[in-house]
Motif scaffolding. Structure first.
Motif, PDB file in Angstrom:
ATOM      1  N   THR A   1       8.923   0.177   5.110  1.00  0.00           N
ATOM      2  CA  THR A   1       8.240   1.419   4.769  1.00  0.00           C
ATOM      3  C   THR A   1       9.163   2.292   3.927  1.00  0.00           C
ATOM      4  O   THR A   1      10.389   2.130   3.933  1.00  0.00           O
TER       5      THR A   1
ATOM      6  N   SER B   1       1.028   3.449   8.427  1.00  0.00           N
ATOM      7  CA  SER B   1       0.870   2.277   9.279  1.00  0.00           C
ATOM      8  C   SER B   1      -0.334   1.464   8.825  1.00  0.00           C
ATOM      9  O   SER B   1      -1.213   1.967   8.123  1.00  0.00           O
ATOM     10  N   ARG B   2      -0.342   0.223   9.249  1.00  0.00           N
ATOM     11  CA  ARG B   2      -1.477  -0.658   8.959  1.00  0.00           C
ATOM     12  C   ARG B   2      -2.236  -0.966  10.245  1.00  0.00           C
ATOM     13  O   ARG B   2      -1.630  -1.116  11.304  1.00  0.00           O
TER      14      ARG B   2
ATOM     15  N   GLY C   1       3.899  -4.827   6.768  1.00  0.00           N
ATOM     16  CA  GLY C   1       4.234  -3.620   7.499  1.00  0.00           C
ATOM     17  C   GLY C   1       5.670  -3.529   7.962  1.00  0.00           C
ATOM     18  O   GLY C   1       6.030  -2.604   8.690  1.00  0.00           O
TER      19      GLY C   1
ATOM     20  N   CYS D   1      -5.045   7.039  -1.707  1.00  0.00           N
ATOM     21  CA  CYS D   1      -4.670   5.742  -1.175  1.00  0.00           C
ATOM     22  C   CYS D   1      -4.571   4.772  -2.346  1.00  0.00           C
ATOM     23  O   CYS D   1      -5.488   4.711  -3.173  1.00  0.00           O
TER      24      CYS D   1
ATOM     25  N   VAL E   1      -5.230   1.386   6.152  1.00  0.00           N
ATOM     26  CA  VAL E   1      -3.861   1.887   6.108  1.00  0.00           C
ATOM     27  C   VAL E   1      -3.946   3.381   6.383  1.00  0.00           C
ATOM     28  O   VAL E   1      -4.694   4.092   5.696  1.00  0.00           O
TER      29      VAL E   1
ATOM     30  N   MET F   1       0.826  -1.207   0.000  1.00  0.00           N
ATOM     31  CA  MET F   1       0.000   0.000   0.000  1.00  0.00           C
ATOM     32  C   MET F   1       0.855   1.249   0.000  1.00  0.00           C
ATOM     33  O   MET F   1       2.013   1.243   0.455  1.00  0.00           O
TER      34      MET F   1
END
Length: 118
Positions: free
Chosen positions: A57, A70-71, A54, A95, A78, A33
């Motif tokens: 990043t 963050s998830r 996660g 997103c 997200v 994501m």
């Protein structure tokens, strides 16, 4: 997967906002994501990304140290925590997702507008 971003609005410089991306139709656990943004009159840019679990990043230099992606597995969202906002953060935020291993982001949600007043 259908993505819906929320949390945008008007904020003063130095303030904070939290954007959230909710998914419907399926879990986000199998998706890499990211958040993209498009400032007025400028190109769209990727500003933050997070791997499926996660652990990894990415942040663009322009937001590093101020934004956190963050998830939330329980909520299937997200999020993007944005602190110390600047006028140059004014943009429409999107997103975005892609299946793990896919070559490019191909799941785009409707954007949410963030305006930072100086």
């Amino acid at each position: 997967v259908q993505l819906q971003a929320s949390g945008g609005g008007l904020v003063q410089a130095g303030g904070s906002l939290r954007l959230s991306c909710a998914a419907s139709g399926r879990t986000l656990s199998g998706y890499d994501m990211a958040w993209f943004r498009q400032p007025p009159g400028k190109e769209r840019e990727r500003i933050a990304a997070i791997s499926t679990r996660g652990y990894v990043t990415y942040y663009a230099d322009s937001v590093k140290g101020r934004f956190t992606i963050s998830r939330d597995k329980a909520k299937n969202t997200v999020d993007l925590q944005m602190n110390s906002l600047k006028s140059e953060d004014t943009a429409v935020y999107f997103c975005v997702g892609k299946r793990n291993g896919a070559p490019r982001y191909d799941q785009w949600g409707q954007g949410t507008e963030v305006t930072v007043s100086s």
